[in-house]
Design an enzyme around this catalytic site. Structure first.
Site, PDB file in Angstrom:
ATOM      1  CE  LYS A  74      42.323  -8.328 -30.564  1.00  9.24           C
ATOM      2  NZ  LYS A  74      41.612  -8.606 -29.314  1.00  9.24           N
ATOM      3  CG  ASN A  75      37.965  -9.119 -31.242  1.00 13.65           C
ATOM      4  OD1 ASN A  75      39.048  -9.271 -30.673  1.00 13.65           O
ATOM      5  ND2 ASN A  75      37.301  -7.979 -31.235  1.00 13.65           N
TER       6      ASN A  75
ATOM      7  NE  ARG B 111      36.352  -7.906 -20.601  1.00 11.24           N
ATOM      8  CZ  ARG B 111      35.643  -7.933 -19.491  1.00 11.24           C
ATOM      9  NH1 ARG B 111      36.217  -7.666 -18.343  1.00 11.24           N
ATOM     10  NH2 ARG B 111      34.369  -8.224 -19.520  1.00 11.24           N
TER      11      ARG B 111
ATOM     12  CB  CYS C 165      40.472  -3.230 -18.918  1.00 13.58           C
ATOM     13  SG  CYS C 165      40.823  -3.005 -20.648  1.00 13.58           S
TER      14      CYS C 165
ATOM     15  NE  ARG D 286      36.728  -4.388 -21.998  1.00  9.73           N
ATOM     16  CZ  ARG D 286      37.493  -4.790 -23.012  1.00  9.73           C
ATOM     17  NH1 ARG D 286      38.774  -4.567 -22.982  1.00  9.73           N
ATOM     18  NH2 ARG D 286      36.994  -5.421 -24.028  1.00  9.73           N
TER      19      ARG D 286
ATOM     20  CE  LYS E 180      26.020  -2.865 -19.710  1.00 12.83           C
ATOM     21  NZ  LYS E 180      27.253  -2.115 -19.501  1.00 12.83           N
ATOM     22  CB  VAL E 181      24.512  -6.132 -26.650  1.00 12.10           C
ATOM     23  CG1 VAL E 181      25.281  -6.968 -27.665  1.00 12.10           C
ATOM     24  CG2 VAL E 181      23.055  -6.004 -27.062  1.00 12.10           C
TER      25      VAL E 181
ATOM     26  CB  VAL F  47      31.153  -9.585 -27.801  1.00  9.89           C
ATOM     27  CG1 VAL F  47      31.845 -10.611 -28.684  1.00  9.89           C
ATOM     28  CG2 VAL F  47      30.561  -8.463 -28.631  1.00  9.89           C
TER      29      VAL F  47
ATOM     30  CG  ASP G  81      36.901  -3.259 -31.130  1.00  8.18           C
ATOM     31  OD1 ASP G  81      36.928  -2.666 -30.041  1.00  8.18           O
ATOM     32  OD2 ASP G  81      36.869  -4.506 -31.216  1.00  8.18           O
TER      33      ASP G  81
ATOM     34  CB  ILE H  69      30.698  -0.063 -26.482  1.00  8.38           C
ATOM     35  CG1 ILE H  69      29.848   0.009 -27.761  1.00  8.38           C
ATOM     36  CG2 ILE H  69      30.864  -1.511 -26.014  1.00  8.38           C
ATOM     37  CD1 ILE H  69      28.504  -0.634 -27.697  1.00  8.38           C
TER      38      ILE H  69
ATOM     39  NE  ARG I 134      46.382  -7.017 -26.383  1.00  8.98           N
ATOM     40  CZ  ARG I 134      45.239  -6.422 -26.080  1.00  8.98           C
ATOM     41  NH1 ARG I 134      45.238  -5.175 -25.677  1.00  8.98           N
ATOM     42  NH2 ARG I 134      44.106  -7.052 -26.183  1.00  8.98           N
TER      43      ARG I 134
HETATM   44  C1  UD1 Z   1      34.623  -7.708 -27.257  1.00  8.43           C
HETATM   45  C2  UD1 Z   1      35.825  -7.485 -28.154  1.00  8.43           C
HETATM   46  C3  UD1 Z   1      36.275  -6.034 -28.099  1.00  8.43           C
HETATM   47  C4  UD1 Z   1      35.102  -5.119 -28.427  1.00  8.43           C
HETATM   48  C5  UD1 Z   1      33.886  -5.439 -27.565  1.00  8.43           C
HETATM   49  C6  UD1 Z   1      32.651  -4.652 -27.967  1.00  8.43           C
HETATM   50  C7  UD1 Z   1      37.015  -9.585 -28.173  1.00  8.43           C
HETATM   51  C8  UD1 Z   1      38.211 -10.359 -27.777  1.00  8.43           C
HETATM   52  N1  UD1 Z   1      36.907  -8.346 -27.698  1.00  8.43           N
HETATM   53  O1  UD1 Z   1      35.034  -7.397 -25.939  1.00  8.43           O
HETATM   54  O2  UD1 Z   1      37.331  -5.862 -29.048  1.00  8.43           O
HETATM   55  O3  UD1 Z   1      35.481  -3.772 -28.189  1.00  8.43           O
HETATM   56  O4  UD1 Z   1      33.564  -6.837 -27.668  1.00  8.43           O
HETATM   57  O5  UD1 Z   1      32.348  -4.897 -29.297  1.00  8.43           O
HETATM   58  O6  UD1 Z   1      36.164 -10.075 -28.885  1.00  8.43           O
HETATM   59  N2  UD1 Z   1      29.900  -5.780 -19.656  1.00  8.43           N
HETATM   60  C9  UD1 Z   1      29.399  -5.787 -18.383  1.00  8.43           C
HETATM   61  N3  UD1 Z   1      29.444  -6.950 -17.677  1.00  8.43           N
HETATM   62  C10 UD1 Z   1      29.955  -8.093 -18.186  1.00  8.43           C
HETATM   63  C11 UD1 Z   1      30.459  -8.079 -19.505  1.00  8.43           C
HETATM   64  C12 UD1 Z   1      30.416  -6.892 -20.218  1.00  8.43           C
HETATM   65  O7  UD1 Z   1      28.917  -4.769 -17.874  1.00  8.43           O
HETATM   66  O8  UD1 Z   1      29.966  -9.120 -17.488  1.00  8.43           O
HETATM   67  C13 UD1 Z   1      29.861  -4.508 -20.405  1.00  8.43           C
HETATM   68  C14 UD1 Z   1      31.243  -3.987 -20.759  1.00  8.43           C
HETATM   69  O9  UD1 Z   1      31.825  -3.286 -19.691  1.00  8.43           O
HETATM   70  C15 UD1 Z   1      30.931  -3.091 -21.940  1.00  8.43           C
HETATM   71  C16 UD1 Z   1      29.785  -3.847 -22.631  1.00  8.43           C
HETATM   72  O10 UD1 Z   1      29.254  -4.740 -21.663  1.00  8.43           O
HETATM   73  O11 UD1 Z   1      30.479  -1.844 -21.514  1.00  8.43           O
HETATM   74  C17 UD1 Z   1      30.182  -4.617 -23.863  1.00  8.43           C
HETATM   75  O12 UD1 Z   1      31.274  -5.426 -23.545  1.00  8.43           O
HETATM   76  P1  UD1 Z   1      31.546  -6.820 -24.262  1.00  8.43           P
HETATM   77  O13 UD1 Z   1      30.736  -6.899 -25.499  1.00  8.43           O
HETATM   78  O14 UD1 Z   1      31.379  -7.910 -23.262  1.00  8.43           O
HETATM   79  O15 UD1 Z   1      33.072  -6.689 -24.645  1.00  8.43           O
HETATM   80  P2  UD1 Z   1      34.147  -7.855 -24.700  1.00  8.43           P
HETATM   81  O16 UD1 Z   1      33.503  -9.143 -25.023  1.00  8.43           O
HETATM   82  O17 UD1 Z   1      35.053  -7.777 -23.522  1.00  8.43           O
END
Ligand code: UD1
Length: 429
Positions: A22-23, A102, A126, A131, A171-172, A174, A316, A338, A408
């Site tokens: 999915k991701n 999202r 969320c 997030r 920060k990391v 995805v 996850d 995370i 989902r």
């Molecule tokens: C993706 C995955 C989700 C997984 C997550 C972490 C998909 C569709 N979803 O979610 O299943 O749990 O990676 O491996 O691929 N953050 C900020 N600001 C931002 C963006 C992120 O502070 O603008 C923070 C988030 O709140 C979180 C951290 O960064 O604490 C990591 O989030 P992120 O890796 O961005 O998660 P998603 O891409 O939403």
């Protein structure tokens, strides 16, 4: 609303085909916005999130066609999707669609890169934490987009196109790595993304973008180099296997005992979870066909695990791990780093008799001899599947309510587990 009924106690034996991720499928589908040509994706999982993204892309003018089944394909084979964004008819992604998922916010990158503008609703809060989207906004600003926030929408404009730049993520993330990579693919000049996410789904997206003509190097490391090109073309790409689905069924097999082949799964993208599974007491081997998980009789050992960005233990799989160690012979410690509020499954696992103590981001799980089935409520995608694992390991009947969360992200879970001997059925309505 559908529910899942499970009667626990059966061992799992057999083969579970692993679906496309999915991701990975979601960002790959979104990448279709970058070109006028057809992007063909194979092995797309049949999931509610994929169906929703088809609608969202359709709203922007993308034609989404599902190719007919070919010989040898069955109901568990993924779909082949043809996505063609010949003309983008609308650069607005409205609240009623974005708020449901999202990841649909990610259309902002390709839209502003190709069309010079995008108006995308903020995804809103969320269930697993706040997030925010600040890192997406910073990255697009760095690439030269003007950003305004108005009435719940993020408006990104780059009338003369985006410009390559150095993006250093504090920060990391995805999602923001996906978006920065897609936007930079069509920017003028070179972009360097530092502290990029190294998740395998980022590598899969980069591989597809390269097939489309993008110039990207370093995906899978924390520094990605992108040389912008003027246009991208169509391509054909298979969605990678779902490592979270793989890990989920591996943990389920460890919970019940038995012998399960996770067909088509890749061990190289799941090293840390498989290492944890071995520590807990399952035998895990890699075969030519996938990953085999075997446990016969022996008890489960407690573990100490912290969630981390790839290659660390994925957030996850945190809920599924917790379900498994509720029955370990000792006390496990699971730290979530995370997402700040990703423990909604704890209350529900407690309904089955689990003993879990929460202190901030740390869960202490005291293993119990047995779990007992009960009605429980799915609260988010990964939490809900942890309840399925717990139900498989519990005595008697468990009913998981609000199954739409499961739909989902897990393709036909009751069929896949049922084929391996689990007593599990969907109760409709
Ligand atoms: C993706 C995955 C989700 C997984 C997550 C972490 C998909 C569709 N979803 O979610 O299943 O749990 O990676 O491996 O691929 N953050 C900020 N600001 C931002 C963006 C992120 O502070 O603008 C923070 C988030 O709140 C979180 C951290 O960064 O604490 C990591 O989030 P992120 O890796 O961005 O998660 P998603 O891409 O939403």
């Amino acid at each position: 609303m559908d529910r899942i009924r499970i009667v626990g106690g059966n061992r799992l034996n057999g083969t579970i085909p692993i679906s496309g991720a999915k991701n990975a499928a979601l960002p790959l589908m979104i990448a279709s916005l970058l070109t006028r040509d057809t992007l063909t994706l194979d092995n797309v999982p049949r999931l509610a999130d994929v169906a929703l993204l088809k609608r969202i892309l359709g709203n922007h003018g993308v034609d989404c066609m599902v190719q007919g089944k070919r010989a040898g394909q069955n109901g568990l084979s993924g779909e082949t999707l043809e996505l063609r964004a010949g003309d983008i008819v609308d650069t607005v992604a409205p609240y009623d669609l974005v708020s449901k998922m999202r990841a649909s916010f990610w259309v902002i990158g390709p839209l502003v890169a190709r069309m010079g503008e995008a108006r995308v609703s903020l995804p809103g809060g969320c269930a697993i934490g706040t997030r925010p989207v600040d890192l997406f906004i910073d990255a697009l600003r760095t690439l030269g987009a003007e950003i305004d926030i108005d009435a719940g929408y993020v408006i990104a404009r780059a009338k003369n196109g985006l410009r390559g730049a150095r993006i250093a993520f504090p920060k990391v993330t995805v999602g923001a790595t996906h978006v920065a990579m897609m936007a930079a693919a069509l920017a003028k000049g070179e972009t360097v993304i530092e502290n990029a996410a190294r998740e395998p789904e980022v590598v899969d997206l980069a591989a597809c973008l390269v097939k489309m003509g993008a110039r990207i190097a370093g995906a899978g490391t924390s520094t990605i180099h992108i040389d912008g090109v003027e246009t991208l073309s169509g391509a054909r790409h298979p969605v990678m296997p779902d490592r979270i689905e793989t890990g989920t069924y591996a943990f389920a097999a460890a919970m019940t005992g038995g012998d399960v082949l996770l067909e088509g799964a890749s061990a190289s993208i799941l090293e840390r979870p498989l290492e944890v599974l071995r520590q807990i007491g399952a035998e895990v081997t890699e075969t030519n066909h996938g990953i085999r998980v075997y446990r016969n009789g022996g008890g489960l050992a407690p573990v100490e695990v912290t969630t981390e960005p790839f290659p660390g233990f994925p957030t996850d799989l945190q809920a599924q791990l917790m379900a498994l160690v509720t029955r370990a012979g000792g006390t496990s410690k699971i730290r979530e780093t995370i997402f700040e509020n990703r423990f909604m499954h704890v209350q529900e696992l407690a309904r089955l008799g689990a003993e879990i103590h929460l202190d901030g981001q740390m869960a202490t799980v005291k293993g119990v001899e047995r779990l007992k089935g009960a009605p429980v409520m799915a609260t988010d995608l990964r939490a809900s599947v942890s309840l399925v694992i717990a139900g498989l390991g519990a005595e008697g009947e468990t009913i998981v309510n609000r199954v739409y969360h499961l739909d989902r992200g897990f393709e036909r879970i009751e069929d896949k587990l049922g084929a391996c001997g689990a007593t599990i059925e969907r109760l409709s309505g």
